[in-house]
Design an enzyme around this catalytic site. Structure first.
Site, PDB file in Angstrom:
ATOM      1  N   TRP A 102      28.647  36.258  35.754  1.00 48.03           N
ATOM      2  CA  TRP A 102      29.554  37.414  35.656  1.00 48.03           C
ATOM      3  C   TRP A 102      29.963  37.677  34.219  1.00 48.03           C
ATOM      4  CZ3 TRP A 102      28.415  39.991  39.580  1.00 48.03           C
ATOM      5  CH2 TRP A 102      28.253  39.396  40.843  1.00 48.03           C
ATOM      6  N   ASP A 169      38.532  38.768  33.718  1.00 50.14           N
ATOM      7  CA  ASP A 169      37.973  39.064  35.039  1.00 50.14           C
ATOM      8  C   ASP A 169      38.490  37.961  35.955  1.00 50.14           C
ATOM      9  OD1 ASP A 169      36.500  39.300  37.355  1.00 50.14           O
ATOM     10  OD2 ASP A 169      34.531  39.092  36.403  1.00 50.14           O
ATOM     11  N   LYS A 193      37.466  39.077  47.115  1.00 47.21           N
ATOM     12  CA  LYS A 193      37.461  37.622  47.088  1.00 47.21           C
ATOM     13  C   LYS A 193      38.793  37.023  47.506  1.00 47.21           C
ATOM     14  CE  LYS A 193      33.246  37.411  44.714  1.00 47.21           C
ATOM     15  NZ  LYS A 193      33.051  38.323  43.592  1.00 47.21           N
TER      16      LYS A 193
END
Ligand SMILES: *Cc1c(COP(=O)(O)O)cnc(C)c1O
Length: 355
Positions: A102, A169, A193
């Site tokens: 990511w 993030d 999530k």
């Protein structure tokens, strides 16, 4: 139906009562005899949903004065670009810590708006640890990092200390533990999530960001557009925001982030203790950087794989196959996963020893 122990990495497990309430609202929302999915997002009934969701984010994360919260679309993957667009300034340069897939993708997007300096990376060891002891230049507009590395199972235990604006993030560990929001200029997180169903992306932004010298930002990518219109510049992802709101209500009802953090720590110690005790298993991530959310592990004896797979499937465990870039297994233990599900996995790991 037998209970499934849902270790999905994302979209992930949500509390049963939240799913049930969401299902009810899809049929009949707020006693309107209309579905949540077929009413105007500008109706007072839905406007109060967005207001409550925004309020709950601020309350549960103790978001300080001088910060705004909004919901946008595009997932964290568009967040990579949005954060870069909104944070780049006079230096035309940013710094990134590369701790996995990511971060790597975030770095790629940052190149669309300026120069990027990767100040630290654990790529050469397949991202099995969090880099430490690196320097962060001061001639950059911001430092970006990924707080929890969903795929590799590592997690920052400390917020990197820096004098430059900090961007994070937080997709896969937001609401899982207490964080000092005042350390950040911008936080973003995909809903799916720890917050709700896929669709909404949460942004928490320091209002100061909007006052800086910034580049021209396309309307929909400008966080200020969405903050000013209270997440209603255009049609928001209504279902995702609604269910996130329900889930945040649920989190508040069990005692908030602090209570949840205790449960998450209990789950993590239970599973890591078994990984360390059981000679048939080995953890992938460096011990000090182990994630409480995503536990990556492998078998020490490959010949046991078929047996292990048979045992966990028979125990109604779902979603523990590892990501293709790591192999082995990954047990994602997001907020809604009960301790009892972790006990089931631990029992299966024990059973493998005598199988
Ligand atoms: C899942 C994930 C993403 C990607 O999120 P999308 O909403 O699918 O774009 C980005 N960052 C992290 C840390 C993730 O876990």
């Amino acid at each position: 139906m037998a209970k499934v122990h849902n270790y999905s990495a994302g979209p992930c497990i949500l509390p049963q009562e939240v799913i049930k309430e969401a299902a009810d609202a899809v049929l009949n929302f707020d006693g309107l005899d209309l579905s949540l999915l077929e009413i105007s997002h500008r109706s007072s009934n839905f406007v109060s949903v967005v207001e409550e969701a925004t309020f709950l984010v601020k309350e549960l994360l103790e978001v300080p004065e001088g910060y705004s919260v909004c919901f946008m679309q595009g997932g964290a993957s568009l967040g990579f670009l949005i954060s870069a667009f909104n944070m780049i300034g006079d230096h035309k340069k940013s710094a990134y810590i590369n701790t996995g897939t990511w971060s790597d993708k975030a770095i790629k997007e940052a190149h669309f708006v300026g120069d990027v300096e990767v100040v630290a990376s654990s790529k050469e060891s397949n991202f099995n640890h969090i880099p430490k002891g690196f320097d962060i230049p001061t001639d950059v507009d911001y430092l970006h990092y990924t707080s929890n590395n969903t795929i590799f199972g590592t997690q920052f235990k400390e917020i990197p200390s820096t004098s430059v604006p900090l961007v994070c993030d937080m997709s896969s560990d937001i609401f899982s533990k207490k964080v000092d929001i005042s350390k950040f200029d911008l936080i973003y997180a995909g809903a799916q999530k720890n917050m709700g169903p896929a669709g909404a992306t949460l942004y928490i932004v320091k209002d100061e960001v909007f006052k800086r010298n910034r580049i021209k930002i396309p309307t929909m990518l400008n966080i200020e557009t969405h903050v000013k219109k209270e997440s209603m510049f255009n049609t928001p992802p209504v279902f995702s925001i609604y269910v996130s709101m329900l889930n945040l209500r649920h989190l508040k009802s069990i005692g908030g982030v602090e209570a949840q953090q205790k449960i998450n720590e209990e789950k993590a110690s239970l599973l890591y203790a078994e990984i360390d005790r059981n000679p048939l298993f080995k953890g992938v991530a460096a011990t000090e950087d182990r994630s409480t959310m995503n536990v990556t592990f492998v078998l020490t004896d490959e010949s046991k794989q078929a047996k292990f797979d048979e045992l966990w499937k028979a125990a109604n465990i779902s979603g523990i196959k590892g990501h293709r870039s790591v192999g082995g297994y990954r047990a994602s233990m997001y907020n809604a996963l009960p301790v009892s599900s972790v006990q089931v996995l631990v029992d299966v790991m024990k059973a493998l020893e005598s199988a």
